[in-house]
Design an enzyme around this catalytic site. Sequence first.
Site, PDB file in Angstrom:
ATOM      1  CB  SER A   1      -0.959  -0.046   1.191  1.00  0.00           C
ATOM      2  OG  SER A   1      -1.955   0.941   1.093  1.00  0.00           O
TER       3      SER A   1
ATOM      4  CG  ASP B   1       7.485   4.768 -11.602  1.00  0.00           C
ATOM      5  OD1 ASP B   1       8.081   3.687 -11.685  1.00  0.00           O
ATOM      6  OD2 ASP B   1       6.251   4.875 -11.705  1.00  0.00           O
TER       7      ASP B   1
ATOM      8  CE  LYS C   1      -4.766  -2.268   0.978  1.00  0.00           C
ATOM      9  NZ  LYS C   1      -4.867  -0.845   0.577  1.00  0.00           N
TER      10      LYS C   1
END
Length: 543
Positions: free
Chosen positions: A285, A296, A310
């Site tokens: 999460s 990224d 998740k």
Amino acid sequence: MLKKILISIVGFLALGIAFLFGFYYQISGDQTTQIIGVLELVRKHYVDEVDIDSIAQKITPIVLSQLDPHSSYMSAEDARAEQEALEGSFEGIGVQFNRLKDTVIVSRVLEGGGSARAGVLAGDRILRADSVSLLGKDISNEKVMKALKGAGGTVVNLHILRRGKPITIKVVRGPIPVSSIDASYMIGDKLYVRINRWGAITHQEFLDAYIKQKDKVKGVIIDLRDNSGGYLETAVELSKEFLPKNKLIVYTEGKQHPREDYKTKRDGALIDLPLVVLINEFSASASEIFAGAMQDHDRASIVGRRSFGKGLVQRLFQLKDGASIRLTVARYYTPSGRSIQKKYVNGSEGAHAYAHELEERFTHGELYNADSITIADSTKYYTAGGRIVHGGGGITPDVFIARDSTGFNSYYMRVASSGMLQRYAFDYADNNRDKLQSFGSADALHQYLSGQGRHILYDFAAYAQRNGIEPRSRLLEQSATLLGEQLNALIADNASLDQGIYYRFINLRSAELKKALELLNQGTWRPKLAPRPKHEASTKTKG
């Protein structure tokens, strides 16, 4: 009454979202009529008196169980406990305790709490809180907590046995901080911080840990192993500290939840600080939001094993009785546009398979071999520097570290699963508290415990045998190093020298931490960039 029940059970999900996002959703009249009809039949014709409200409460979890694995119902007690953990404080006397046989024993006095100010010490036996007896094998932890917690400013008289002498100490209850950071300490000139959850004060706690060592810090290791999540907003706030202005951190989107972007509004205070992030299969999460943003943007190396997967966003809706519904309202996406949510099937059968997905990773060998990692989404997404990443099943680390299985055998599993390690460590620390607390540092205590050789190990084996677990010399020898490290760490933790001392000890054998230090020390912590090939330049992304 039936209309109220109907709203609570059938209409709650839609009405809750309506109030949150400012729109309404009309539930089908046929569904409404069916549920009202069943409850009305029971009320009018059932052979005995029944509590319709109680039936309604039981129906709610059933409704939610037909949805995704993360939409759920929480009782008032569970909701309150979760809120305390995430908000970072509760009202009480400020101690951690263990129950040994029939006695409540203080294992740690929390800094800044009423007990610390009143002079309560680790090792004190609490016999009574006011007139409530806390002695006896049948006393539950819930009863102890109820007796010790209370509104701030109230006074509780603790009747204590200290080194065989009874004393009474008045303690004023007050706010007790619940830290979301298990440990923060320097390893050379690198700051190690282990975050156990993403709570309301995690961002500030991290900054406090950094500021204390600011002049020494040449790099940071953020340990998110076993961190199952928390507040999305907190992960966003910490991400901002490591990224430049106008960078996307994450975005959320759902059927009734328009896309919402979370971006940096300024240059982060730590944008130039070398960073490594540790994750494992239990990182989920909000932990995946942070790790995904760093990956990224090529801001840090992600070290460890593929995270849980998740990528669903829940909102909390409170019911009148204090219970809560945690309802999935959107998915979140990393800056490159990937969803890291692993596959699931709605309903109870799907939830069962979802819960056992980690076991499948173990069976397929993924926890021990990077080549066995399953890529659920073959779509290519690109980091800012052109590296290919994938979604659909967690964050795949830049540097894979196999799970350490050294010393795991049937004997170790028996003593670990039985709680025997924790009980022995507490007994040992309690019986040698003065000696253990005489060491002024974690390093000195570690040197002492390590210097005991096999004495503690064999003493533990005899302790386990007296409690029904027979030792087998071959298996004991195989797990000797693992058991010794675990016992030393647990004993140190119970000696109450330092809140993070357990992780100082355990991390000495951590392959993930060793690799993180290697990357930072060698200056290779930043991922190698790979410009996107021209023929793939048109590949669609969502970022």
